[in-house]
Design an enzyme around this catalytic site. Structure first.
Site, short mmCIF file in Angstrom:
data_model
loop_
_atom_site.label_atom_id
_atom_site.label_comp_id
_atom_site.label_asym_id
_atom_site.label_seq_id
_atom_site.Cartn_x
_atom_site.Cartn_y
_atom_site.Cartn_z
N ASN A 28 0.88 -1.18 0.00
CA ASN A 28 0.00 0.00 0.00
C ASN A 28 0.91 1.22 0.00
OD1 ASN A 28 -1.80 2.04 0.48
ND2 ASN A 28 -2.44 1.33 2.51
N LYS A 83 0.26 4.23 -0.25
CA LYS A 83 -0.35 5.40 0.38
C LYS A 83 -0.10 6.63 -0.51
CE LYS A 83 -0.11 3.19 4.81
NZ LYS A 83 0.10 3.26 6.25
N HIS A 85 -9.50 1.40 5.11
CA HIS A 85 -8.21 1.64 5.79
C HIS A 85 -8.43 2.63 6.93
CE1 HIS A 85 -4.05 2.64 6.58
NE2 HIS A 85 -3.72 1.55 5.89
N GLU A 143 -6.69 4.97 8.01
CA GLU A 143 -6.36 6.38 7.70
C GLU A 143 -7.53 7.07 7.00
OE1 GLU A 143 -2.73 5.47 5.68
OE2 GLU A 143 -1.77 4.99 7.59
N GLU A 192 -5.38 -4.54 10.70
CA GLU A 192 -4.30 -3.58 10.90
C GLU A 192 -4.54 -2.81 12.19
OE1 GLU A 192 -2.42 -2.57 6.72
OE2 GLU A 192 -3.91 -1.11 7.33
N GLY A 234 2.76 2.20 10.88
CA GLY A 234 3.79 3.22 10.72
C GLY A 234 4.48 3.60 12.01
N SER A 291 3.62 -2.19 10.46
CA SER A 291 5.07 -2.36 10.69
C SER A 291 5.57 -3.75 10.33
CB SER A 291 5.43 -2.01 12.13
OG SER A 291 5.07 -0.67 12.39
P1 13P Z 1 3.15 0.28 7.72
O1 13P Z 1 3.59 -1.06 7.14
O2 13P Z 1 3.97 1.42 7.20
O3 13P Z 1 3.09 0.21 9.20
O4 13P Z 1 1.65 0.54 7.19
C1 13P Z 1 0.72 -0.44 7.29
C2 13P Z 1 -0.47 -0.07 6.53
O5 13P Z 1 -1.19 0.83 6.87
C3 13P Z 1 -0.76 -0.82 5.33
O6 13P Z 1 -2.04 -0.52 4.84
#
Ligand code: 13P
Length: 706
Positions: A462, A464, A549, A551, A621, A627, A667
């Site tokens: 992803n 982002k 997601h 976010e 997640e 992150g 992560s």
């Molecule tokens: P990270 O792997 O950067 O922690 O992000 C995970 C994520 O949100 C994947 O959709």
């Protein structure tokens, strides 16, 4: 080898057990005799003044009870380790004591077997060496002793044994020893007991005389004694046995009148008719509580013309004191204290002689009562020698102790056996169940394994809001190339911003890498400025879309309702949905993660049909791991994914749940991916940061190869 060991251990155990039981018993039934022996030992080490009579008696009773009980513990193999160790300690001490006896000879008879068996000190020492060796064998392999009674019931045997032996001791103490092993037993003619048969071997003595002349001392024998030289002054003499001859059972019985110095032994032992002897070895310590009964017997003897004499080893002063407190009128004569203690184990005790033969004996607690003495002795029971009751006593002991113990052992064996049978049946049943279960779980396991193998393993990136179009195309190319070079073991998907989709689709080999969007609109089409519909996504060549997601939920206010609509449109346009769920840190700390995740799925995807569900990939997640560099542990992730699978199973059935791919995100890196992917419910990862570098992303993909 083990059989030999077992035979040796059990032979040693039998030897020790029987010896201890015998020696403990014969001492226990003669507590006063054992006390006298202890007194002898204490005297030999000059400690008798420090240990009062009552303590000596308690020690005697205690020691013989311990010995007897230890023997029974060994016989029945109760507390095998402890009993073996105590036996070893006991034998070590006894061997050391008897070694001292052998070397220094302070005591003639060790007293190991009371008066039942007399051994010389050397014999005793050798006997103890054998027993010590046996106890070493026992201590080395205590568990080879075969049990006769189960652990659960052994305490009954233990306490019963203690109760028995203490009762036997106390009865013997109150009355007289249950069995009389001494030479002065009923039926013994004292004079006859002192006779040396004709031709019997004589004891050879060596007598040494010590004389002094002008301050010089010199030793002489009978042969060189200076009879003619009166200048040698006699000082001392001592005698030593050179050769032991025949020693009659009674060899130290004499009665002296202290006043006149006359030896009355013969006259009393040959006296016609009956004679009472009141025996009080230590008159100062004699029990005076029954003096009335003693006096009554004396009066009765006087009336009937029978002799009545007190025999003691005590002084005139003690005799006078006795007369003062009891009003005794009978004469007192002197006999050696040890002899008197041997005659009767009671202080005082009464002995009835008929022409020197012991007819009866009574402890001061069992003296003949006045109403029994209502006629001359020749006409009444008291004057007759009681019949030998040895066998009655043996039978009584068997009935009171051996039978109950044997009954206990038999009951215990039956109980153990039925328990064993029940346990065995239970065990066989359990084994059968277990085998069935194993077979079932084997089948289930095989099924799950097959399912797991069937389930798609996926690593999805992803991106982002990262990478320009050019950078993105280059990255996609790089990923494509590396996977072309080395085929992945899983499905690989990259989800890019909308603007990359069409261009990236051009550089990817769709058989190696899937393409997905990070979002799509909740509207089909129309005047929604800035939005990209599911149909548009599909038209770029993409096959996937990430929805739900955290976010997007967090920053763009996407609710469960909006997501439900987005999912519906994505599926309607032939896209596969990677649907995300996960809890915040506060929610996890409040242990609400399951609740939160379930609500998210309930709100947006659990409305789908089973057919639609086939296009759903779930991604768990946890928001606190995205992150942050803080990964959920593999166990935490597994636990949640198993839970998600279970609620999918509730909704769509086990089979569908087993076919649903569920990913972990947050992560996830090449370093932790192998551990995460090794968990049975984790079917891959949704990768953020680590998907932006081809090498890192490839590292994660390769985790499926390990
Ligand atoms: P990270 O792997 O950067 O922690 O992000 C995970 C994520 O949100 C994947 O959709």
């Amino acid at each position: 080898m083990n059989k030999t060991k077992s035979i040796s251990v059990n032979a040693c155990r039998a030897l020790l057990a029987l010896t201890f039981i015998f020696s403990g018993f014969v001492k226990a039934i003669d507590p006063l005799g054992s006390q006298y022996k202890i007194a002898e030992y204490l005297e030999a080490v000059q400690l008798s003044a420090y240990v009062p009579d009552w303590a000596q008696l308690m020690l005697a009773v205690g020691l013989s009870a311990v010995e007897f009980t230890l023997g029974v513990l060994l016989l029945l193999a109760i507390r095998r380790r402890l009993a073996s160790k105590v036996t070893l300690a006991f034998m070590a001490v006894m061997t050391a004591v008897t070694l001292w006896l052998t070397v220094s000879d302070p005591i003639q008879d060790c007293g190991c077997f009371g008066d039942a068996i007399r051994l010389t000190n050397t014999q005793t020492f050798l006997k103890n060496v054998v027993l010590l060796s046996a106890s070493i064998v026992l201590t080395r392999w205590p568990l080879y002793q075969v049990r006769f009674i189960s652990k659960t019931n052994q305490w009954i045997a233990f306490y019963f044994t203690i109760a028995f032996i203490l009762t036997a001791s106390l009865l013997s103490l109150y009355h007289l020893p249950i069995f009389d092993f001494r030479p002065y037993h009923i039926g013994q003619n004292i004079k006859k007991g002192m006779e040396i048969p004709k031709g019997a071997k004589q004891t050879v003595y060596k007598t040494t005389f010590i004389c002094e002349k002008n301050g010089v001392t010199k030793e002489f024998t009978e042969d060189n004694y200076p009879y003619d030289d009166s200048t040698w002054v006699f000082k001392d003499t001592h005698q030593e046995i050179l050769e032991q001859g025949y020693e009659p059972p009674i060899h130290d019985f004499s009665i002296t009148d202290q006043q006149t110095g006359d030896d009355l032994t013969d006259s009393i032992l040959t006296r016609d008719g009956y004679t009472f002897l009141l025996i009080a070895p230590v008159l100062e310590r004699a029990d005076d509580s029954n003096f009335g009964e003693i006096d009554a017997v004396y009066e009765y003897a006087k009336e009937n013309g029978y002799g009545f004499y007190g025999l003691t080893a005590s002084t005139d002063k003690a005799v006078k004191h006795w007369r003062d407190i009891t009003g005794a009128e009978y004469p007192f004569y002197t006999t050696d204290g040890t002899t008197l203690k041997t005659v009767i184990r009671s202080n005082p005790g009464l002995v009835l002689l008929y022409k020197g033969t012991i007819i009866n004996k009574w402890s001061h607690n069992d003296l003949p009562q006045q109403d029994e003495l209502n006629a001359p002795l020749s006409l009444i029971e008291t004057g007759r020698e009681p019949e030998d009751r040895t066998w009655t006593k043996i039978v009584l002991i068997i009935v009171c102790y051996v039978f109950p113990l044997a009954f206990l052992i038999a009951a215990d064996r039956i109980w153990s056996w039925t328990r064993w049978v029940r346990k065995r049946e239970e065990w066989l049943r359990q084994k059968e169940d277990w085998l069935k279960q194993k077979e079932q779980s084997n089948r289930l396991y095989q099924l799950l394994k097959r399912k797991r193998q069937m389930r798609k393993k996926i690593v999805a990136g992803n991106w982002k809001m990262n990478e320009t179009l050019q950078e993105g195309v280059a990255l996609a190319k790089e990923i494509n190339e590396s996977l072309k070079a080395e085929k992945p073991n899983c499905d690989v998907v990259i989800c890019t911003p909308f603007i990359h989709l069409a261009s990236v689709a051009q550089v990817l080999d769709s058989s190696l890498v899937g393409l997905g969007a990070e979002n799509c609109a909740d509207k089909e089409k129309g005047a929604y400025t800035g939005e990209v519909s599911a149909a548009m996504v599909k038209s770029t060549g993409a096959q996937y879309v990430i929805l739900g997601h955290s976010e997007r939920r967090q920053y763009y206010g996407e609710t469960a309702e909006i997501l439900k609509e987005k999912v519906r449109l994505a599926l309607a346009n032939g896209l596969k949905v990677i649907f995300c769920c996960g809890e915040t840190l506060e929610e996890r700390e409040a242990e609400k993660q399951n609740e939160v995740v379930k609500a998210e799925l309930d709100g947006s995807v659990f409305n789908l049909t089973a057919e639609e569900w086939k296009s759903i990939i779930l991604a768990y997640e946890p928001i606190w791991a995205i992150g942050t560099g803080k990964t959920a542990t593999s166990d935490q992730a597994q636990e949640m994914l198993a839970y998600i699978r279970s609620i999918v199973a509730e909704k769509y059935g086990k089979e569908v749940a087993e076919e649903t791919s569920i990913l972990y995100g947050g992560s996830c890196k090449a370093s932790n991916a192998p551990e995460l992917f090794a968990k049975p419910d984790i079917d891959g990862g949704l990768i953020g940061g680590a998907s932006l570098k081809a090498a890192d992303f490839k590292g994660i993909i390769d985790a499926w190869k390990k």
